[in-house]
Scaffold this motif. Structure first.
Motif, PDB file in Angstrom:
ATOM      1  N   ALA A  19       0.826  -1.204   0.000  1.00 22.38           N
ATOM      2  CA  ALA A  19       0.000   0.000   0.000  1.00 22.38           C
ATOM      3  C   ALA A  19       0.865   1.260   0.000  1.00 22.38           C
ATOM      4  CB  ALA A  19      -0.933  -0.003   1.205  1.00 22.38           C
ATOM      5  N   TRP A  20       1.937   1.256   0.798  1.00 18.65           N
ATOM      6  CA  TRP A  20       2.793   2.437   0.852  1.00 18.65           C
ATOM      7  C   TRP A  20       3.607   2.581  -0.435  1.00 18.65           C
ATOM      8  CZ3 TRP A  20       1.448   6.002   4.003  1.00 18.65           C
ATOM      9  CH2 TRP A  20       2.281   7.113   4.212  1.00 18.65           C
ATOM     10  N   ALA A  21       3.932   1.464  -1.061  1.00 19.63           N
ATOM     11  CA  ALA A  21       4.602   1.526  -2.366  1.00 19.63           C
ATOM     12  C   ALA A  21       3.696   2.204  -3.383  1.00 19.63           C
ATOM     13  CB  ALA A  21       4.979   0.124  -2.838  1.00 19.63           C
ATOM     14  N   LEU A  22       2.400   1.901  -3.346  1.00 19.57           N
ATOM     15  CA  LEU A  22       1.447   2.559  -4.235  1.00 19.57           C
ATOM     16  C   LEU A  22       1.425   4.060  -3.969  1.00 19.57           C
ATOM     17  CD1 LEU A  22      -0.824   2.603  -6.318  1.00 19.57           C
ATOM     18  CD2 LEU A  22      -2.416   1.942  -4.485  1.00 19.57           C
ATOM     19  N   ALA A 138      12.560   1.513  10.597  1.00 14.24           N
ATOM     20  CA  ALA A 138      11.997   2.187  11.771  1.00 14.24           C
ATOM     21  C   ALA A 138      11.415   3.543  11.363  1.00 14.24           C
ATOM     22  CB  ALA A 138      13.059   2.363  12.849  1.00 14.24           C
ATOM     23  N   THR A 139      12.160   4.260  10.544  1.00 16.24           N
ATOM     24  CA  THR A 139      11.677   5.546  10.037  1.00 16.24           C
ATOM     25  C   THR A 139      10.463   5.354   9.141  1.00 16.24           C
ATOM     26  OG1 THR A 139      13.919   6.464  10.099  1.00 16.24           O
ATOM     27  CG2 THR A 139      12.312   7.596   8.718  1.00 16.24           C
ATOM     28  N   LEU A 140      10.523   4.340   8.295  1.00 20.76           N
ATOM     29  CA  LEU A 140       9.427   4.077   7.371  1.00 20.76           C
ATOM     30  C   LEU A 140       8.148   3.714   8.113  1.00 20.76           C
ATOM     31  CD1 LEU A 140       8.514   3.784   4.424  1.00 20.76           C
ATOM     32  CD2 LEU A 140       9.312   1.408   4.504  1.00 20.76           C
ATOM     33  N   ALA A 141       8.263   2.887   9.135  1.00 21.73           N
ATOM     34  CA  ALA A 141       7.084   2.498   9.911  1.00 21.73           C
ATOM     35  C   ALA A 141       6.408   3.719  10.523  1.00 21.73           C
ATOM     36  CB  ALA A 141       7.469   1.496  10.990  1.00 21.73           C
ATOM     37  N   ARG A 142       7.196   4.604  11.096  1.00 20.92           N
ATOM     38  CA  ARG A 142       6.626   5.826  11.686  1.00 20.92           C
ATOM     39  C   ARG A 142       6.013   6.717  10.611  1.00 20.92           C
ATOM     40  NH1 ARG A 142      11.519   5.516  14.581  1.00 20.92           N
ATOM     41  NH2 ARG A 142      12.438   7.163  13.275  1.00 20.92           N
ATOM     42  N   GLU A 143       6.671   6.774   9.453  1.00 19.56           N
ATOM     43  CA  GLU A 143       6.160   7.583   8.344  1.00 19.56           C
ATOM     44  C   GLU A 143       4.792   7.070   7.896  1.00 19.56           C
ATOM     45  OE1 GLU A 143       7.358   7.728   3.748  1.00 19.56           O
ATOM     46  OE2 GLU A 143       8.930   8.498   5.066  1.00 19.56           O
ATOM     47  N   MET A 144       4.646   5.767   7.808  1.00 21.71           N
ATOM     48  CA  MET A 144       3.365   5.186   7.423  1.00 21.71           C
ATOM     49  C   MET A 144       2.266   5.588   8.399  1.00 21.71           C
ATOM     50  SD  MET A 144       4.422   1.282   6.410  1.00 21.71           S
ATOM     51  CE  MET A 144       5.470   0.880   5.012  1.00 21.71           C
ATOM     52  N   PHE A 170      -1.535  -1.732  13.705  1.00 20.68           N
ATOM     53  CA  PHE A 170      -0.176  -1.300  13.393  1.00 20.68           C
ATOM     54  C   PHE A 170      -0.100   0.189  13.714  1.00 20.68           C
ATOM     55  CE2 PHE A 170       3.021   0.335  10.334  1.00 20.68           C
ATOM     56  CZ  PHE A 170       4.101  -0.433  10.722  1.00 20.68           C
ATOM     57  N   ASP A 171       0.349   0.489  14.912  1.00 23.00           N
ATOM     58  CA  ASP A 171       0.372   1.877  15.371  1.00 23.00           C
ATOM     59  C   ASP A 171       1.602   2.124  16.241  1.00 23.00           C
ATOM     60  OD1 ASP A 171      -0.278   0.559  17.740  1.00 23.00           O
ATOM     61  OD2 ASP A 171      -2.347   1.285  17.797  1.00 23.00           O
ATOM     62  N   ALA A 172       1.696   3.324  16.789  1.00 28.10           N
ATOM     63  CA  ALA A 172       2.868   3.686  17.583  1.00 28.10           C
ATOM     64  C   ALA A 172       3.016   2.793  18.802  1.00 28.10           C
ATOM     65  CB  ALA A 172       2.783   5.153  17.995  1.00 28.10           C
ATOM     66  N   ARG A 173       1.911   2.410  19.405  1.00 26.97           N
ATOM     67  CA  ARG A 173       1.977   1.536  20.582  1.00 26.97           C
ATOM     68  C   ARG A 173       2.546   0.175  20.197  1.00 26.97           C
ATOM     69  NH1 ARG A 173      -3.155   1.048  24.454  1.00 26.97           N
ATOM     70  NH2 ARG A 173      -2.493   3.215  24.765  1.00 26.97           N
ATOM     71  N   LEU A 174       2.128  -0.345  19.052  1.00 25.94           N
ATOM     72  CA  LEU A 174       2.673  -1.625  18.590  1.00 25.94           C
ATOM     73  C   LEU A 174       4.174  -1.510  18.393  1.00 25.94           C
ATOM     74  CD1 LEU A 174       1.800  -4.531  17.132  1.00 25.94           C
ATOM     75  CD2 LEU A 174       2.713  -3.274  15.184  1.00 25.94           C
ATOM     76  N   LEU A 175       4.630  -0.450  17.736  1.00 27.90           N
ATOM     77  CA  LEU A 175       6.064  -0.291  17.497  1.00 27.90           C
ATOM     78  C   LEU A 175       6.836  -0.267  18.807  1.00 27.90           C
ATOM     79  CD1 LEU A 175       6.156   2.394  14.632  1.00 27.90           C
ATOM     80  CD2 LEU A 175       6.215  -0.103  14.435  1.00 27.90           C
ATOM     81  N   ALA A 176       6.263   0.381  19.816  1.00 25.34           N
ATOM     82  CA  ALA A 176       6.920   0.443  21.124  1.00 25.34           C
ATOM     83  C   ALA A 176       6.974  -0.912  21.808  1.00 25.34           C
ATOM     84  CB  ALA A 176       6.205   1.451  22.013  1.00 25.34           C
ATOM     85  N   ASP A 177       5.993  -1.759  21.523  1.00 21.35           N
ATOM     86  CA  ASP A 177       5.910  -3.062  22.183  1.00 21.35           C
ATOM     87  C   ASP A 177       6.690  -4.165  21.474  1.00 21.35           C
ATOM     88  OD1 ASP A 177       4.287  -1.956  24.107  1.00 21.35           O
ATOM     89  OD2 ASP A 177       2.413  -2.726  23.267  1.00 21.35           O
ATOM     90  N   LEU A 178       7.080  -3.937  20.227  1.00 25.04           N
ATOM     91  CA  LEU A 178       7.809  -4.976  19.497  1.00 25.04           C
ATOM     92  C   LEU A 178       9.158  -5.249  20.155  1.00 25.04           C
ATOM     93  CD1 LEU A 178       7.236  -3.936  15.762  1.00 25.04           C
ATOM     94  CD2 LEU A 178       6.225  -5.897  16.938  1.00 25.04           C
ATOM     95  N   PRO A 179       9.552  -6.510  20.265  1.00 25.78           N
ATOM     96  CA  PRO A 179      10.888  -6.805  20.808  1.00 25.78           C
ATOM     97  C   PRO A 179      11.976  -6.295  19.875  1.00 25.78           C
ATOM     98  CG  PRO A 179       9.882  -8.786  19.896  1.00 25.78           C
ATOM     99  CD  PRO A 179       8.811  -7.732  19.881  1.00 25.78           C
ATOM    100  N   ALA A 180      13.151  -6.086  20.409  1.00 28.88           N
ATOM    101  CA  ALA A 180      14.262  -5.545  19.621  1.00 28.88           C
ATOM    102  C   ALA A 180      14.629  -6.451  18.451  1.00 28.88           C
ATOM    103  CB  ALA A 180      15.476  -5.331  20.520  1.00 28.88           C
ATOM    104  N   SER A 181      14.331  -7.734  18.569  1.00 27.76           N
ATOM    105  CA  SER A 181      14.670  -8.685  17.507  1.00 27.76           C
ATOM    106  C   SER A 181      13.743  -8.574  16.301  1.00 27.76           C
ATOM    107  CB  SER A 181      14.602 -10.112  18.059  1.00 27.76           C
ATOM    108  OG  SER A 181      13.290 -10.402  18.537  1.00 27.76           O
ATOM    109  N   CYS A 182      12.641  -7.864  16.450  1.00 26.94           N
ATOM    110  CA  CYS A 182      11.630  -7.791  15.401  1.00 26.94           C
ATOM    111  C   CYS A 182      11.807  -6.527  14.565  1.00 26.94           C
ATOM    112  CB  CYS A 182      10.229  -7.809  16.032  1.00 26.94           C
ATOM    113  SG  CYS A 182       8.892  -7.774  14.831  1.00 26.94           S
ATOM    114  N   ASP A 183      11.833  -6.685  13.251  1.00 29.62           N
ATOM    115  CA  ASP A 183      11.914  -5.517  12.391  1.00 29.62           C
ATOM    116  C   ASP A 183      10.621  -4.714  12.517  1.00 29.62           C
ATOM    117  OD1 ASP A 183      13.219  -4.076  10.004  1.00 29.62           O
ATOM    118  OD2 ASP A 183      11.195  -4.527   9.276  1.00 29.62           O
ATOM    119  N   PRO A 184      10.701  -3.380  12.583  1.00 31.54           N
ATOM    120  CA  PRO A 184       9.498  -2.561  12.754  1.00 31.54           C
ATOM    121  C   PRO A 184       8.473  -2.726  11.639  1.00 31.54           C
ATOM    122  CG  PRO A 184      11.470  -1.279  13.233  1.00 31.54           C
ATOM    123  CD  PRO A 184      11.933  -2.560  12.641  1.00 31.54           C
TER     124      PRO A 184
END
Length: 228
Positions: A19-22, A138-144, A170-184
C-alpha cells in the motif's frame, strides 16, 4: 507536449508495504500504476501468506481505484507452479495494457528476495521497480503511521513474535511493544498486515475482527471481515 508516463502494475499483498509503495509511486508521479497483481490461494479464496479474504481484496482495489489481476495458486504451492501462475497474470496484464513493461514491489531490504524477483522478471521480460527498497524501516514504519496508514496485523510468525500480537493495530503503541529482535516493518516475515485506510485509498474500508487461529503449529492468523 507532456511526456507519457510509463505504465506499471504493482504486486499487491493487501498489506502496508504494498500500500505504501502505491502511495510512493503516485506521489513521485513518474509512472502510471494501472493495476494490482495479487496471488490468491484457491479453495481458501484468500491472499497468499496474508490470509486476507478475497472480498476485502476487492474492497482495497475499489478504494485504490485500480483493477486486480489474480495469480491463483493451489495450497502448498511449489515454486514452479507459483512462477507459472505469476507469468500468466503478467501476460494478462500485458494483453490489457500492451505498453506496460514494469512491475513494482514493496520489498524493503532483503537482497536475496530482490535478486530473485529481478531474475524472475528478467525471464518474463518485465522491469522490476522497488520504490521503498533501502529505506530505514523504523523511520518508514513511523512515516506510514503518521501519514495516515491504518492496518492490523493479520498473521504472526510465532517463531519470531508472540501470537498475542496477531490482530493488533499497526500503530505507535505496537512499534513500542515490538521486541528488539523484530523488524518494525516485519520485513523478515515476523508479521503481515491488512491495510484498511491511508492516502492510497479514496475512502477507508470498514473491517471487523474475527477469530484467531494457529496454523501449521506456527502462524497465528487473525481473520478480518468486511463490516456490514
Amino acid at each position: 507536449m507532456p511526456s507519457v508516463k510509463r505504465q506499471t502494475v504493482l504486486s499487491w499483498s493487501g498489506g502496508k508495504d504494498a500500500a505504501w509503495a502505491l502511495h510512493a509511486l503516485r506521489s513521485a508521479g513518474e509512472v502510471d500504476v494501472v493495476a494490482l497483481v495479487t496471488t490468491v490461494t484457491s479453495g481458501y479464496d484468500r491472499i497468499a501468506m496474508h490470509g486476507i479474504r478475497r472480498d476485502l481484496l476487492q474492497a482495497q482495489a475499489r478504494a485504490a481505484g485500480l483493477p486486480v489481476i489474480e495469480a491463483v495458486i493451489p495450497p502448498q504451492c511449489d515454486n514452479a507452479t507459483y512462477e507459472a501462475s505469476f507469468a500468466a497474470a503478467l501476460s494478462e496484464a500485458r494483453t490489457r495494457w500492451p505498453a506496460c513493461e514494469d512491475i513494482a514491489f514493496g520489498d524493503l531490504f532483503l537482497e536475496d528476495v530482490k535478486a530473485w524477483r529481478e531474475a524472475l522478471c528478467a525471464r518474463l521480460r518485465w522491469t522490476p521497480r522497488f520504490p521503498l527498497f533501502g529505506r530505514d524501516t523504523a523511520t518508514l514504519a513511523r512515516e506510514m503511521i503518521e501519514g495516515g496508514l491504518r492496518a492490523h496485523l493479520c498473521c504472526v510468525d510465532t517463531q519470531q513474535l508472540d501470537a498475542t500480537f496477531s490482530g493488533r493495530a499497526f500503530d505507535a503503541r505496537l512499534l513500542a511493544d515490538l521486541p528488539a529482535s523484530c523488524d518494525p516493518c516485519g520485513e523478515r516475515g515476523e508479521f503481515h498486515t491488512l491495510v484498511h485506510a491511508g492516502p492510497m485509498f479514496a475512502q477507508p474500508i470498514a473491517v471487523e475482527r474475527g477469530e484467531s487461529v494457529l496454523r501449521d503449529a506456527r502462524f497465528a492468523y487473525t481473520d478480518f471481515n468486511a463490516a456490514a
